[in-house]
Design a protein around this motif. Sequence first.
Motif, PDB file in Angstrom:
ATOM      1  N   ALA A  42       0.656  -1.164   0.147  1.00 30.94           N
ATOM      2  CA  ALA A  42      -0.008   0.173  -0.109  1.00 30.94           C
ATOM      3  C   ALA A  42       1.124   1.401   0.058  1.00 30.94           C
ATOM      4  CB  ALA A  42      -1.059   0.094   1.261  1.00 30.94           C
ATOM      5  N   ALA A  43       2.065   1.170   0.622  1.00 33.00           N
ATOM      6  CA  ALA A  43       2.840   2.348   0.786  1.00 33.00           C
ATOM      7  C   ALA A  43       3.724   2.428  -0.364  1.00 33.00           C
ATOM      8  CB  ALA A  43       3.845   2.331   2.133  1.00 33.00           C
ATOM      9  N   ARG A  44       4.218   1.349  -1.042  1.00 31.74           N
ATOM     10  CA  ARG A  44       5.389   1.555  -2.030  1.00 31.74           C
ATOM     11  C   ARG A  44       4.893   0.916  -3.306  1.00 31.74           C
ATOM     12  NH1 ARG A  44      10.469  -1.784   0.734  1.00 31.74           N
ATOM     13  NH2 ARG A  44      11.022  -1.063  -1.159  1.00 31.74           N
ATOM     14  N   ALA A  45       3.898   0.457  -3.407  1.00 33.44           N
ATOM     15  CA  ALA A  45       3.308   0.045  -4.684  1.00 33.44           C
ATOM     16  C   ALA A  45       1.762   0.112  -4.841  1.00 33.44           C
ATOM     17  CB  ALA A  45       3.773  -1.559  -5.399  1.00 33.44           C
ATOM     18  N   PRO A  46       1.095   1.215  -4.599  1.00 35.19           N
ATOM     19  CA  PRO A  46      -0.227   1.324  -4.356  1.00 35.19           C
ATOM     20  C   PRO A  46      -1.083   0.721  -5.459  1.00 35.19           C
ATOM     21  CG  PRO A  46       0.691   3.469  -4.455  1.00 35.19           C
ATOM     22  CD  PRO A  46       1.766   2.671  -4.496  1.00 35.19           C
ATOM     23  N   ALA A  47      -0.510   0.892  -6.560  1.00 39.11           N
ATOM     24  CA  ALA A  47      -1.501   0.386  -7.818  1.00 39.11           C
ATOM     25  C   ALA A  47      -1.546  -1.039  -7.976  1.00 39.11           C
ATOM     26  CB  ALA A  47      -0.711   0.821  -9.298  1.00 39.11           C
ATOM     27  N   ILE A  48      -0.887  -1.854  -7.032  1.00 38.31           N
ATOM     28  CA  ILE A  48      -1.082  -3.351  -7.168  1.00 38.31           C
ATOM     29  C   ILE A  48      -2.261  -3.673  -6.176  1.00 38.31           C
ATOM     30  CG2 ILE A  48       0.121  -5.668  -6.705  1.00 38.31           C
ATOM     31  CD1 ILE A  48       1.136  -3.797  -9.110  1.00 38.31           C
ATOM     32  N   ARG A  49      -3.271  -4.436  -6.606  1.00 40.76           N
ATOM     33  CA  ARG A  49      -4.478  -4.793  -5.660  1.00 40.76           C
ATOM     34  C   ARG A  49      -4.141  -6.042  -5.293  1.00 40.76           C
ATOM     35  NH1 ARG A  49      -9.871  -6.673  -6.761  1.00 40.76           N
ATOM     36  NH2 ARG A  49      -9.176  -7.174  -8.962  1.00 40.76           N
TER      37      ARG A  49
ATOM     38  N   GLU B 244      10.325  -3.382  -4.621  1.00 40.94           N
ATOM     39  CA  GLU B 244      11.151  -2.879  -5.422  1.00 40.94           C
ATOM     40  C   GLU B 244      10.675  -2.818  -6.790  1.00 40.94           C
ATOM     41  OE1 GLU B 244      15.425  -3.258  -5.887  1.00 40.94           O
ATOM     42  OE2 GLU B 244      15.439  -2.894  -3.647  1.00 40.94           O
ATOM     43  N   VAL B 245      10.577  -4.079  -7.345  1.00 37.37           N
ATOM     44  CA  VAL B 245       9.947  -4.626  -8.610  1.00 37.37           C
ATOM     45  C   VAL B 245       8.630  -3.875  -8.871  1.00 37.37           C
ATOM     46  CG1 VAL B 245       9.380  -6.624 -10.041  1.00 37.37           C
ATOM     47  CG2 VAL B 245      11.503  -6.754  -8.465  1.00 37.37           C
ATOM     48  N   LEU B 246       7.614  -4.122  -7.986  1.00 40.22           N
ATOM     49  CA  LEU B 246       6.279  -3.884  -8.384  1.00 40.22           C
ATOM     50  C   LEU B 246       6.185  -2.307  -8.287  1.00 40.22           C
ATOM     51  CD1 LEU B 246       4.178  -6.415  -6.160  1.00 40.22           C
ATOM     52  CD2 LEU B 246       4.620  -6.229  -8.566  1.00 40.22           C
ATOM     53  N   ALA B 247       7.189  -1.532  -7.769  1.00 43.35           N
ATOM     54  CA  ALA B 247       7.068  -0.029  -7.785  1.00 43.35           C
ATOM     55  C   ALA B 247       7.702   0.517  -8.899  1.00 43.35           C
ATOM     56  CB  ALA B 247       7.646   0.597  -6.581  1.00 43.35           C
ATOM     57  N   ASP B 248       8.334  -0.435  -9.471  1.00 45.29           N
ATOM     58  CA  ASP B 248       9.084   0.127 -10.906  1.00 45.29           C
ATOM     59  C   ASP B 248       8.392   0.213 -12.027  1.00 45.29           C
ATOM     60  OD1 ASP B 248      11.075   0.434 -12.880  1.00 45.29           O
ATOM     61  OD2 ASP B 248      12.476  -1.156 -12.281  1.00 45.29           O
ATOM     62  N   PRO B 249       8.218   1.456 -12.631  1.00 39.12           N
ATOM     63  CA  PRO B 249       7.276   1.729 -13.640  1.00 39.12           C
ATOM     64  C   PRO B 249       7.741   0.898 -14.997  1.00 39.12           C
ATOM     65  CG  PRO B 249       7.717   3.760 -12.527  1.00 39.12           C
ATOM     66  CD  PRO B 249       8.582   2.742 -12.143  1.00 39.12           C
ATOM     67  N   ALA B 250       8.978   0.808 -15.160  1.00 39.84           N
ATOM     68  CA  ALA B 250       9.551  -0.063 -16.413  1.00 39.84           C
ATOM     69  C   ALA B 250       9.092  -1.319 -16.636  1.00 39.84           C
ATOM     70  CB  ALA B 250      11.069   0.045 -16.534  1.00 39.84           C
ATOM     71  N   VAL B 251       8.807  -1.960 -15.051  1.00 42.84           N
ATOM     72  CA  VAL B 251       8.503  -3.298 -15.072  1.00 42.84           C
ATOM     73  C   VAL B 251       7.081  -3.247 -15.281  1.00 42.84           C
ATOM     74  CG1 VAL B 251       8.438  -5.710 -13.625  1.00 42.84           C
ATOM     75  CG2 VAL B 251      10.465  -3.962 -13.619  1.00 42.84           C
TER      76      VAL B 251
END
Length: 475
Positions: free
Chosen positions: A383-390, A464-471
């Motif tokens: 929720a804090a680092r990759a909020p777009a992931i449900r 780290e991975v899920l917050a990387d827009p390139a990924v």
Amino acid sequence: MAESWATLGVDLHLEPAGPGLRRGLTDALREAVRSGRLVPGTRLPSSRSLAADLGIARNTVADAFADLVAEGWLTARQGSGTRVATGVPALPPGPRRTPPAAGTTAHRPAYDLRAGFPDVSAFPRAEWLKAARRALTAAPHDALSYGDPRGRVELRTALAAYLARARGVRADPERIVICAGFSHGLSLLGRMLRARGADTVAVESYGLDEHWQLLAAAGFRMRALPLDELGTDTGKLTPGPAAVLLTPSHQFPMGVALHHDRRAAVVDWARRTGALVLEDDYDGEFRYDRRPVGALQGLAPDEVVYLGTASKSLAPGLRLGWMVLPPAVAEEVTAVKGDVDTCGAPDQLTLAEFLTSGAYDRHVRASRSRYRRRRDGLVAALAARAPAIRVTGIAAGLHVVLRLPPGSQERVIRAAAERGLAIEGLTPRHRHPDAAVQAPDALVLGYGTPADHAWSGALDILCEVLADPAVTDAR
């Protein structure tokens, strides 16, 4: 008593060959070390013991040992005996390894978040050893002989009481069969159904490919049932399948509990058609944010086969599972298993003691608290680092499903692997090939797998991975 000293040695298989006994023995010992069969530090039998085993003079063995000590293959020290020396030029044992395929790594990942595994570092070794000592001390001698094919009565009795109390299962020890894990139990049920002439089994659209492969190898056709937010749509069951394989308390891997109307529907279908419901209660002890969902078997003990294991609650390596069988099939399944018990009696007796002493309950409650903290930490970090992931399927179990942007699943898995983190996608392994449902891009993420010291590192890499827009950006 003249040869009683020989029983104090250690066994060593050697086949001396050559023009003389001393040279033949020396060559055989040298080759055993060079090939890696005798690894550095291995203690060899005394010269007297080995001479007796080989039927040769003790002086011949002592001379061969002395030759190899002088060459540096062996070491001999007072009080330590004769051992294989360190630093000898050994060949790697066994066949050469096949080089890894292109795009793969030859080493194990530093972190593992694949689903289906508990934290085996938390296995209660001290309590298990205490239970083993008590169980073996109290066990009759015939407990270690060939036993009842259903398993030890002590374990079946303890399981009947525990499952009734904790999971709402209506269990009679006479209708419990111990097996070596879920796959073994499913295999036995498959053989029983095939012996009856059955050729079709209904399955859920999402599940474990190894279970479908086992059924296919047994000769079954499979019908995949649709799945939605209420769980597997059991209203789509029609006459024809001899059984349906379900995870009703916590659908694997999607995480939803089967709606009560659909629980009633599958029981009604089984009663009308004479089919069986095979209930996989794979993580029944781990519930967090909802009231425990009782086993489906409690509604219909004459139609439902209940399958459980110690794999998630204790450790997969125990290879202990159980089936609670309807009266109509109990004798048939027992006959398929064979004439004697094929699961280790000492572990069965130990688990029985673990259950009756309360140690199992204490371990499960401690594990439930630890896994809940991990789940809460995972949800908060994402929720804090990759909020777009449900994040879905969080109410129970040892895994969650992370919904990803379309087209990003394989990129996420590759990026994690490059950072030393093993993760698994929802497809293709977890989606049945005949499923009519649309498969979203998603990860099936196990938060039970790492040891405590590795959990934060695994979580950091994941975020780290899920917050990387390139990924994760859709392309």
